[in-house]
Design an enzyme around this catalytic site. Structure first.
Site, short mmCIF file in Angstrom:
data_model
loop_
_atom_site.label_atom_id
_atom_site.label_comp_id
_atom_site.label_asym_id
_atom_site.label_seq_id
_atom_site.Cartn_x
_atom_site.Cartn_y
_atom_site.Cartn_z
N ASN A 187 0.83 -1.15 -0.01
CA ASN A 187 0.15 -0.04 -0.09
C ASN A 187 0.92 1.25 -0.06
O ASN A 187 2.00 1.38 0.00
CB ASN A 187 -0.74 0.02 1.06
CG ASN A 187 -2.35 0.57 0.78
OD1 ASN A 187 -2.45 1.59 0.02
ND2 ASN A 187 -3.49 -0.12 1.33
N HIS B 14 21.63 1.30 15.35
CA HIS B 14 22.90 1.70 15.94
C HIS B 14 23.23 0.96 17.25
O HIS B 14 22.41 0.85 17.99
CB HIS B 14 23.14 3.27 16.24
CG HIS B 14 23.08 4.10 15.10
ND1 HIS B 14 24.19 4.41 14.49
CD2 HIS B 14 21.96 4.51 14.25
CE1 HIS B 14 23.95 5.10 13.25
NE2 HIS B 14 22.41 5.27 13.17
N THR C 237 9.74 -6.51 17.48
CA THR C 237 11.08 -6.35 18.06
C THR C 237 11.61 -7.95 17.97
O THR C 237 12.84 -8.05 18.32
CB THR C 237 11.02 -6.04 19.28
OG1 THR C 237 10.31 -6.81 20.38
CG2 THR C 237 10.72 -4.69 19.32
#
Length: 215
Positions: A74, A104, A154
């Site tokens: 989309n 990082h 995560t």
């Protein structure tokens, strides 16, 4: 200095991204995918792209991104291809999905965002990634999984499961059932774009749009 400023220019890819972004949303969806192929991206047969897409990251992001067959992406999806991104066949991605393969290391107080760290992302066959989901580096989304809108993933998501939230948590196991017509993953409301007196809503089979009279 000049190399730092211009070193990541990829004329063929960036021209294709720019041209595809000029096509109005929900118009020329297959044409947009074809333009991205001409830009060097590996986009499978039958895949459609409904609006502007951003691809960034590696020196040659076209080499690290693979989008399978019969997918739909989309409007507003952003893919950081600093490491490999593999999107298998028949994957559906909602508005503004953000795929990040780079982050990082945590550094000293003077600069907490230290050295760049990259890790690949894989999205399994048939998975549905809800609008404004964020996939963080190194995660794998199992085949047939559904990630609810607005989730931040995560860790790996098992196949045929529904996850949602920040951070994303397991909500339930999915079988062969389908949702109600127009249902979106998570708590997201059905997506309707006005066009006269008709509404455009997503078919839960993830393969088509349909127009219905607005109630």
């Amino acid at each position: 200095m000049l190399n730092e400023e211009l070193g990541h220019i990829r004329p063929r890819l960036h021209l294709a991204l720019a041209i595809s972004g000029l096509i109005p949303p929900l118009v020329g969806n297959r044409t947009r995918a074809a333009v991205l192929r001409l830009g060097g991206l590996n986009v499978g047969r039958g895949t459609v792209v409904f609006g502007r897409m951003t691809v960034t990251g590696a020196e040659h992001p076209a080499r690290t991104l693979r989008i399978g067959r019969w997918c739909w992406l989309n409007r507003g999806c952003v893919i950081d291809a600093s490491a490999s991104v593999t999107i298998a066949d028949r994957v559906a991605m909602g508005h503004d999905v953000l795929i990040l393969t780079s982050t990082h290391a945590v550094g000293l107080p003077a600069r907490r965002a230290s050295d760049v760290v990259v890790a690949p992302i894989t999205i399994g066959e048939g998975a549905w990634i809800g609008a404004r989901t964020v996939l963080l580096p190194g995660v794998s989304i199992g085949a047939g999984a559904v990630v609810g809108a607005g989730a931040v993933v995560t860790r790996d998501v098992a196949a045929n499961t529904l996850v949602g939230g920040v951070p994303a948590q397991h909500l339930r196991r999915l079988g062969d059932e389908t949702g109600e017509p127009g249902e979106q993953p998570g708590n997201e409301q059905p997506s309707n774009d006005q066009e006269g007196d008709r509404a455009i809503s997503w078919n839960p089979t993830l393969t088509s749009l349909r127009a219905e009279p607005r109630k």
